[in-house]
Design a protein around this motif. Structure first.
Motif, PDB file in Angstrom:
ATOM      1  N   UNK A  44       0.828  -1.205   0.000  1.00  0.00           N
ATOM      2  CA  UNK A  44       0.000   0.000   0.000  1.00  0.00           C
ATOM      3  C   UNK A  44       0.863   1.256   0.000  1.00  0.00           C
ATOM      4  N   UNK A  45       1.883   1.292   0.859  1.00  0.00           N
ATOM      5  CA  UNK A  45       2.772   2.457   0.902  1.00  0.00           C
ATOM      6  C   UNK A  45       3.485   2.642  -0.436  1.00  0.00           C
ATOM      7  N   UNK A  46       3.904   1.551  -1.026  1.00  0.00           N
ATOM      8  CA  UNK A  46       4.580   1.631  -2.327  1.00  0.00           C
ATOM      9  C   UNK A  46       3.641   2.202  -3.380  1.00  0.00           C
ATOM     10  N   UNK A  47       2.405   1.704  -3.414  1.00  0.00           N
ATOM     11  CA  UNK A  47       1.456   2.134  -4.433  1.00  0.00           C
ATOM     12  C   UNK A  47       1.058   3.596  -4.269  1.00  0.00           C
ATOM     13  N   UNK A  48       0.757   3.993  -3.054  1.00  0.00           N
ATOM     14  CA  UNK A  48       0.281   5.361  -2.825  1.00  0.00           C
ATOM     15  C   UNK A  48       1.385   6.393  -3.031  1.00  0.00           C
ATOM     16  N   UNK A 141       3.295  -0.921 -15.678  1.00  0.00           N
ATOM     17  CA  UNK A 141       3.138   0.480 -16.061  1.00  0.00           C
ATOM     18  C   UNK A 141       4.516   1.127 -16.146  1.00  0.00           C
ATOM     19  N   UNK A 142       4.556   2.377 -16.569  1.00  0.00           N
ATOM     20  CA  UNK A 142       5.831   3.041 -16.846  1.00  0.00           C
ATOM     21  C   UNK A 142       6.804   2.986 -15.666  1.00  0.00           C
ATOM     22  N   UNK A 143       6.329   3.174 -14.454  1.00  0.00           N
ATOM     23  CA  UNK A 143       7.184   3.132 -13.262  1.00  0.00           C
ATOM     24  C   UNK A 143       6.843   1.906 -12.416  1.00  0.00           C
ATOM     25  N   UNK A 144       6.346   0.869 -13.074  1.00  0.00           N
ATOM     26  CA  UNK A 144       5.861  -0.298 -12.350  1.00  0.00           C
ATOM     27  C   UNK A 144       6.962  -1.173 -11.787  1.00  0.00           C
ATOM     28  N   UNK A 145       6.577  -1.981 -10.794  1.00  0.00           N
ATOM     29  CA  UNK A 145       7.502  -2.891 -10.117  1.00  0.00           C
ATOM     30  C   UNK A 145       6.908  -4.292 -10.104  1.00  0.00           C
ATOM     31  N   UNK A 146       7.723  -5.265 -10.513  1.00  0.00           N
ATOM     32  CA  UNK A 146       7.362  -6.685 -10.452  1.00  0.00           C
ATOM     33  C   UNK A 146       8.227  -7.349  -9.392  1.00  0.00           C
ATOM     34  N   UNK A 147       7.600  -8.092  -8.477  1.00  0.00           N
ATOM     35  CA  UNK A 147       8.339  -8.864  -7.469  1.00  0.00           C
ATOM     36  C   UNK A 147       7.747 -10.264  -7.425  1.00  0.00           C
ATOM     37  N   UNK A 148       8.619 -11.265  -7.505  1.00  0.00           N
ATOM     38  CA  UNK A 148       8.176 -12.661  -7.462  1.00  0.00           C
ATOM     39  C   UNK A 148       9.238 -13.505  -6.771  1.00  0.00           C
ATOM     40  N   UNK A 149       8.803 -14.552  -6.080  1.00  0.00           N
ATOM     41  CA  UNK A 149       9.744 -15.496  -5.490  1.00  0.00           C
ATOM     42  C   UNK A 149      10.143 -16.529  -6.543  1.00  0.00           C
ATOM     43  N   UNK A 150      11.435 -16.754  -6.650  1.00  0.00           N
ATOM     44  CA  UNK A 150      11.956 -17.698  -7.638  1.00  0.00           C
ATOM     45  C   UNK A 150      12.970 -18.618  -6.969  1.00  0.00           C
ATOM     46  N   UNK A 151      12.845 -19.909  -7.237  1.00  0.00           N
ATOM     47  CA  UNK A 151      13.814 -20.887  -6.759  1.00  0.00           C
ATOM     48  C   UNK A 151      14.638 -21.365  -7.956  1.00  0.00           C
ATOM     49  N   UNK A 152      15.870 -20.882  -8.124  1.00  0.00           N
ATOM     50  CA  UNK A 152      16.667 -21.285  -9.287  1.00  0.00           C
ATOM     51  C   UNK A 152      16.862 -22.797  -9.392  1.00  0.00           C
ATOM     52  N   UNK A 153      16.833 -23.500  -8.256  1.00  0.00           N
ATOM     53  CA  UNK A 153      17.017 -24.950  -8.272  1.00  0.00           C
ATOM     54  C   UNK A 153      15.877 -25.660  -8.991  1.00  0.00           C
ATOM     55  N   UNK A 154      14.758 -24.976  -9.187  1.00  0.00           N
ATOM     56  CA  UNK A 154      13.606 -25.583  -9.867  1.00  0.00           C
ATOM     57  C   UNK A 154      13.687 -25.438 -11.378  1.00  0.00           C
ATOM     58  N   UNK A 155      14.721 -24.772 -11.874  1.00  0.00           N
ATOM     59  CA  UNK A 155      14.897 -24.561 -13.310  1.00  0.00           C
ATOM     60  C   UNK A 155      15.936 -25.555 -13.813  1.00  0.00           C
ATOM     61  N   UNK A 183      15.255 -15.092  -2.070  1.00  0.00           N
ATOM     62  CA  UNK A 183      14.665 -15.760  -3.226  1.00  0.00           C
ATOM     63  C   UNK A 183      13.669 -14.841  -3.949  1.00  0.00           C
ATOM     64  N   UNK A 184      14.016 -13.542  -3.996  1.00  0.00           N
ATOM     65  CA  UNK A 184      13.129 -12.561  -4.625  1.00  0.00           C
ATOM     66  C   UNK A 184      13.726 -12.031  -5.919  1.00  0.00           C
ATOM     67  N   UNK A 185      12.891 -12.074  -6.949  1.00  0.00           N
ATOM     68  CA  UNK A 185      13.244 -11.526  -8.253  1.00  0.00           C
ATOM     69  C   UNK A 185      12.447 -10.242  -8.440  1.00  0.00           C
ATOM     70  N   UNK A 186      13.074  -9.202  -8.959  1.00  0.00           N
ATOM     71  CA  UNK A 186      12.359  -7.937  -9.147  1.00  0.00           C
ATOM     72  C   UNK A 186      12.730  -7.309 -10.487  1.00  0.00           C
ATOM     73  N   UNK A 187      11.813  -6.483 -10.967  1.00  0.00           N
ATOM     74  CA  UNK A 187      12.014  -5.777 -12.238  1.00  0.00           C
ATOM     75  C   UNK A 187      11.319  -4.431 -12.153  1.00  0.00           C
ATOM     76  N   UNK A 188      12.026  -3.377 -12.531  1.00  0.00           N
ATOM     77  CA  UNK A 188      11.452  -2.028 -12.557  1.00  0.00           C
ATOM     78  C   UNK A 188      11.212  -1.613 -14.000  1.00  0.00           C
TER      79      UNK A 188
END
Length: 232
Positions: A44-48, A141-155, A183-188
């Motif tokens: 919420x703080x991030x979005x607002x 969106x233009x200033x959007x943020x993606x966050x996901x948990x990723x386990x590289x051992x599963x690839x 184990x967090x992957x992010x993209x701006x």
């Protein structure tokens, strides 16, 4: 090494490991078992702080509890969308609540972009993890943020050998950041992502991952970037 039996998406989603009606059901917005703790930020703080009419897409959202809790803390006009294979077990919230969709994230696509896209431990149950990440990158969106948990051992590659190091290198080259500790992957910011891997199928019998829960192993064939994602 025994080559695992790989399942396509429509078969994988029928297995007990993936069609899991207990995964992420009760995780709320804040507290010990919460999105804030798992994501390393207060959604919420991030979005607002970024938009007067913010938008949040939560992939593998379970009951959508975090989205429901965020609704009352966000301004009118905020767009909250949750997508989950099993969907909410309880009736949908009030008309002004979040949009909670029962759908496969392997095939679903949004009609709009989002300021925040999250996938809290959901990739562990997705067959084509890299494919979903590549698609989600274009939903920001233009200033959007993606966050996901990723386990590289599963690839892994076809015979089960590790592919995590190569996959992380390709993701980083595409602009993603990865925290091994969390184990967090992010993209701006949005972008078109083409990764040098072709999805082969998934193994639901891979066993527990770092969470201690049974998870899926996603298998890929390395290919030149120009051919990545090309139909077989």
């Amino acid at each position: 090494m025994t080559t695992p039996h790989l399942l396509p998406a429509h078969e994988l989603e029928l297995t007990s490991v993936v069609a899991n009606n207990t995964m992420n059901r009760e995780r709320g917005l804040a507290g010990v078992n919460s999105y804030a703790r798992e994501l390393g930020l207060d959604p919420v703080a991030h979005l607002t702080s970024r938009s007067a009419t913010p938008s949040w897409l939560d992939l593998c959202s379970g009951e959508g509890r975090a989205l429901r809790e965020a609704r009352s803390r966000l301004p009118a006009g905020a767009v909250l969308t949750g997508v989950d294979l099993v969907g909410p077990l309880a009736p949908a919230s009030l008309p002004d609540g979040p949009e909670l969709l029962t759908a496969s994230v392997a095939h679903w696509s949004p009609y709009r972009t989002y300021d925040l896209i999250t996938c809290v431990h959901g990739l562990h149950y997705v067959g084509d993890q890299l494919g979903l990440l590549a698609r989600a990158a274009s939903w920001l969106a233009a200033d959007g943020l993606l966050i996901a948990h990723l386990d590289p051992a599963s690839l892994r590659v076809a015979d089960g050998a590790p592919a995590g190091r190569a996959a992380l290198a390709a993701l980083r080259a595409a602009g993603f950041r990865y925290s091994g500790r969390h184990h967090r992957l992010s993209l701006h910011g949005p972008r078109t992502v083409r990764l040098p891997f072709r999805y082969l199928g998934a193994d639901p019998a891979a066993g527990p991952n770092y969470t201690g829960q049974p998870a899926v192993a996603s298998h890929y064939e390395p290919v030149p970037v120009a051919a990545a994602g090309a139909p077989q």
